[in-house]
Design a protein around this motif. Structure first.
Motif, short mmCIF file in Angstrom:
data_model
loop_
_atom_site.label_atom_id
_atom_site.label_comp_id
_atom_site.label_asym_id
_atom_site.label_seq_id
_atom_site.Cartn_x
_atom_site.Cartn_y
_atom_site.Cartn_z
N HIS A 143 -3.18 2.65 -12.68
CA HIS A 143 -1.88 2.35 -12.08
C HIS A 143 -2.06 1.88 -10.65
N GLU A 145 -0.06 2.45 -8.28
CA GLU A 145 0.43 3.48 -7.37
C GLU A 145 -0.68 4.38 -6.83
N CYS A 146 -1.70 4.60 -7.62
CA CYS A 146 -2.83 5.43 -7.16
C CYS A 146 -4.06 4.59 -6.84
#
Length: 385
Positions: A143, A145-146
């Motif tokens: 992802h 986001e990470c």
């Protein structure tokens, strides 16, 4: 009849046209025209002191004798010096990083424990952990986001009172993501505060732009896995090591199976590799980065394809094909017919294997250019209408 173990691996499904995976790898290995971009191996070394040292060892017939069971002292000192971990650490020389991983996981985990890994990742670690722990917590990290890596925050969210070991592959196979100094310090703090261990696999360390050892911040809670397979170009020689504090290594010693030492010829090559490292490492790193740029330019020409992590800090990179509609296995099969060996995502991910292929690029530049051409061609031909 022998009952299957709880950790027994499912039989590997061979590529089409082969009865077994062993038959497939034998075919790939024996084909001298095959472009080897499927196993993160390093094919950029030319004739050098590494080759010469192993040839000298063979010609002197030193291999007739058993070596010191934990490795030649000269080699052990060279590895510790390479990492700057001389004072409070010891090392065991092993038959490759995989043996090192198995020994450490076996040694640390008890039946009531769990271990945190990540997906995508090196699935062999998950299999080893499943043999000795109650649970393997494989955290999804594919992802944006990470930043496509196992972060300290994700570890905190997934650990509990039974967590005993955290796997930190750095840089990460298959994506090439890596860690900042602040992130490494945060992992060290988590390990110290919770009295757990970090298994820091640094197999691809020397390809990275920046790298930090957890062992320097949490020495009593870190086991570092060292390998000669990648930057040193010695994958087929099976040599690596475990670096930890004396108390941890004393515990590992109690479960050693191979107490007659690691291949003498491999150790001769490893000693020469470390002694000569500064003579060749910059050339190899520069070529891998140039090769990575060639892959990036090819991917940019394909609508729907993208690189989740760029630049990669390893010698491999993932190409996401999801939006192209092309199955990664179909892509791998197409390229093997063109004598280019790559890996489909399922080799390194249970959750996201249908999204990407993995390409290693520590091969001669002309081979990377062939891959780039054939990849674009494959996308044109395989894309659903």
């Amino acid at each position: 009849m022998i009952s299957p173990k709880k950790y027994a691996k499912a039989a590997k499904i061979p590529p089409k046209g082969f009865k077994t995976s062993n038959d497939f790898f034998n075919y790939v290995f024996k084909d001298k025209e095959m472009i080897w971009m499927g196993q993160n191996t390093n094919h950029l070394h030319q004739d050098n002191k590494i080759n010469d040292a192993m040839i000298d060892c063979v010609e002197s017939r030193e291999y007739c004798k058993y070596p010191p069971p934990e490795g030649f002292p000269e080699l052990k000192d060279l590895v510790l010096n390479d990492l700057g971990l001389q004072d409070d650490f010891e090392i065991l020389i092993t038959a490759g990083g995989t043996e090192s991983l198995y020994l450490c996981i076996n040694n640390i985990l008890e039946p009531e424990n769990n271990m945190i890994t990540c997906d995508p990742g090196y699935l062999i670690i998950d299999n080893f952990a499943s043999r000795f722990a109650d649970q393997v917590i494989s955290v999804p990290i594919y992802h944006k986001e990470c930043n496509y890596k196992l972060t300290p925050q994700l570890v905190k969210e997934n650990m509990d009172e039974n967590t005993k070991l955290i796997s930190l592959i750095d840089p990460l196979n298959p994506l090439g993501s890596s860690y900042t100094k602040d992130e490494i310090k945060e992992f060290a703090k988590i390990a110290q505060e919770n009295d757990i261990y970090l298994l820091h696999d640094i197999t691809y360390r020397d390809f990275s732009r920046e790298h930090h050892l957890v062992a320097k911040y949490a020495p009593e809670h870190t086991i570092t896995i060292y390998s000669f397979s990648k930057i040193f170009g010695m994958a087929g020689l099976r040599i690596g090591g475990i670096i930890a504090t004396p108390d941890v290594l004393n515990s590992v010693r109690s479960i050693l199976i191979n107490d007659l030492g690691t291949n003498v010829i491999s150790q001769a090559g490893a000693i020469a590799a470390l002694k000569s490292k500064q003579e060749w490492i910059d050339d190899i790193k520069n070529q891998t980065r140039k090769n990575q740029d060639i892959i990036k330019k090819a991917v940019d020409q394909v609508e729907g394809a993208f690189l989740p992590v760029y630049p990669s800090d390893g010698n491999m990179i993932a190409i996401d094909l999801k939006e192209t509609g092309i199955d990664p296995q179909v892509m791998a099969d197409y390229l093997i017919d063109k004598k280019i060996f790559i890996r489909q995502g399922a080799y390194t991910s249970k959750l996201f294997g249908d999204r990407y292929i993995r390409i290693s690029f520590s091969v001669p530049e002309y081979q990377v250019k062939i891959f780039a051409e054939k990849f674009i061609e494959a996308c044109d031909r395989l894309r659903p209408l």
